[in-house]
Design an enzyme around this catalytic site. Structure first.
Site, PDB file in Angstrom:
ATOM      1  N   HIS A 296      65.539  77.056  14.445  1.00  0.00           N
ATOM      2  CA  HIS A 296      66.928  77.097  13.944  1.00  0.00           C
ATOM      3  C   HIS A 296      67.171  78.356  13.113  1.00  0.00           C
ATOM      4  CE1 HIS A 296      66.834  72.749  14.914  1.00  0.00           C
ATOM      5  NE2 HIS A 296      65.632  72.811  14.365  1.00  0.00           N
TER       6      HIS A 296
ATOM      7  N   SER B 298      75.081 107.341  13.633  1.00  0.00           N
ATOM      8  CA  SER B 298      76.513 107.095  13.535  1.00  0.00           C
ATOM      9  C   SER B 298      77.217 108.425  13.323  1.00  0.00           C
ATOM     10  CB  SER B 298      76.785 106.164  12.346  1.00  0.00           C
ATOM     11  OG  SER B 298      78.113 106.329  11.886  1.00  0.00           O
TER      12      SER B 298
ATOM     13  N   LYS C 221      72.813 105.845   8.981  1.00  0.00           N
ATOM     14  CA  LYS C 221      72.562 104.856  10.019  1.00  0.00           C
ATOM     15  C   LYS C 221      71.515 105.277  11.041  1.00  0.00           C
ATOM     16  CE  LYS C 221      74.379 101.415  10.451  1.00  0.00           C
ATOM     17  NZ  LYS C 221      75.682 100.980  10.980  1.00  0.00           N
TER      18      LYS C 221
ATOM     19  N   GLU D 138      70.526  96.763  21.738  1.00  0.00           N
ATOM     20  CA  GLU D 138      71.863  96.176  21.903  1.00  0.00           C
ATOM     21  C   GLU D 138      72.334  96.308  23.350  1.00  0.00           C
ATOM     22  OE1 GLU D 138      74.505  97.210  18.301  1.00  0.00           O
ATOM     23  OE2 GLU D 138      72.817  98.575  18.211  1.00  0.00           O
TER      24      GLU D 138
END
Ligand code: ARG
Length: 458
Positions: A157, A278, A284, A291
């Protein structure tokens, strides 16, 4: 020039709008090697059965190889007027050798031809997928020794559950990708029957030898029912499913490592060569590869859906709808092969953030279940031990300390049976060391699984 598939029955030219609508050469061109291989095997069989002379065969074979070299070199002219790769190759043959070329399509249709070509293509592509899966398994395996002393939380979970050795995670993915490899092998086995000679739908009245073409193309046997074969795309559905499961495994792993690379988890540092920056935020370093792996999995699953819907309402046998099978099929293979190719170097090149992991390892009471099992071993019924440990954890939470920081007095106030030896199983390191069951997360089991995989994957 109109397509050679338009026989003397036609008195009108093809409308240009239909040509553009019906062409598949823009995507089935990549089947040219399989198409030419199939044609040579077919011509060889026609020769053995007396339908071509030895000289005719030699001329057909040499010319097909010449066409193949031009397709390799991308100097071969492509035109929508010729619809697909089969017509392109055949028309070029006829243009070059005339009537001898006009004999190649004897006892053959594009229906058995396309099915043969795609089976050959899928067979090779499945082999490539298998090799990439093996590379990825080896990448995970290569981490096992170096990370053997790292303890990670296992989650259920997405809540901290129990401690596991880091290689237990790596072995988990090796198992998943092994099942994928068995699915790939299974798929390859079932597709390996040769459609050639089924012709359009009913077979042929000509004296062909389907055993011969099947054998020379490396199939196990010819398919047994021409109606079935003319329509059958099961092997595409199966491949698209197998690829979807692989994509799902990759996507779950990507999701996990995206989480792990956040400041919030801070478990892993990915190689910068596979991260992006970025355009506005200078600090970043983003896990875009993972992704995209997760995002592209959606495409692969969508392709499976497309193929299922494509075939679901088709009466026997070949229907032109089936031409639409190739873009989603090719896309699934391309996407999964690319994702696998990037996953392996990321797995190999990432670093576990040991200090950060260790600094929070005693948060979340990963040792609570081990404490409960210690009490069971002392003779306490499970339900009572479960309840008591819950109360002890509650006490520790109230004091904001790990279980191992509670004094013996405090513990005995909950359960008089507890003695000094309890501290041997408290703390995540001790708790993980206590696992003994087959397939569990403790050192002996993990070590023997690593050894087993080393033997299997080397
Ligand atoms: N390009 C076609 C396909 O991919 C080849 C088979 C065409 N057969 C036909 N009867 N028109 O399905």
């Amino acid at each position: 020039m109109d397509s050679p598939s338009r026989s003397g029955v036609f008195q009108a030219q093809t409308d240009k709008r239909l040509e553009a609508f019906a062409e598949s050469i823009s995507f089935d061109r990549r089947l040219y090697r399989q198409d030419i291989r199939g044609s040579i095997a077919h011509a060889e069989m026609l020769t053995a059965r007396g339908m071509l002379s030895g000289e005719e065969f030699a001329l057909i074979e040499a010319t097909l190889k010449e066409i193949e070299a031009e397709l390799d070199a991308e100097t071969f002219p492509i035109s929508f007027e010729l619809e697909d790769i089969h017509m392109h190759v055949e028309q070029a043959l006829i243009d070059r050798i005339g009537d001898t070329g006009r004999k190649l399509h004897t006892a053959r249709s594009r229906n058995d031809q396309v099915s043969t070509d795609v089976r050959l293509w899928v067979r090779e592509s499945l082999e490539e997928v298998d090799a990439k899966l093996l590379d990825l398994q080896r990448a995970f395996l290569s981490r096992c020794d170096q990370d053997f002393d790292v303890v990670l939380p296992a989650y259920t979970h997405l809540q901290r559950a129990q401690p596991v050795l880091a290689p237990h995670y790596w072995l988990a993915y090796i198992e998943k990708f092994q099942r994928d490899r068995t699915r790939v092998a299974d798929c390859r086995k079932r597709l390996n029957e040769c459609p050639l000679g089924v012709a359009a739908v009913a077979g042929t009245t000509l004296p062909i030898d389907r055993q011969q073409t099947s054998q020379s193309l490396g199939f196990d046997r010819p398919t047994a029912n021409s109606l079935d074969t003319s329509s059958d795309r099961d092997f595409m559905l199966e491949s698209a499913f197998v690829l979807s499961v692989i994509a799902s495994h990759l996507s779950g792993w990507a999701e996990e490592w995206i989480l792990w690379s956040t400041v919030e988890f801070d478990f892993i540092k990915m190689p910068q060569a596979f991260c992006t920056g970025s355009s506005i935020m200078p600090q970043k370093v983003n896990p875009d590869t993972l992704e995209l792996t997760r995002g592209k999995a959606a495409r692969v699953m969508g392709n499976l859906q497309t193929l299922m819907l494509l075939v679901k309402n088709l009466p026997l046998a070949y229907n032109r709808d089936l031409q639409e099978d190739k873009p989603p099929l090719f896309d699934s293979f391309d996407t999964v092969i690319a994702s696998l190719s990037l996953a392996a170097p990321i797995v190999e090149g990432s670093m576990l953030r040991r200090e950060s992991i260790e600094s929070r390892l005693e948060k979340g009471y990963l040792d609570a279940t081990t404490l409960m099992e210690w009490m069971i071993r002392k003779g306490m019924p499970q339900r009572r031990a479960h309840h008591l440990v819950g109360a002890i954890v509650g006490e520790a939470m109230g004091r904001d300390v790990p279980l191992s920081d509670l004094t013996l007095d405090v513990m005995q106030s909950h359960a008089a049976e507890i003695d000094e030896s309890v501290y041997k199983v408290l703390g995540s390191q001790n708790a993980v060391a206590a696992f003994v069951s087959y397939g569990s997360a403790g050192p002996d089991q993990v070590r023997s699984q690593i050894d087993r995989w080393k033997k299997r994957l080397q």
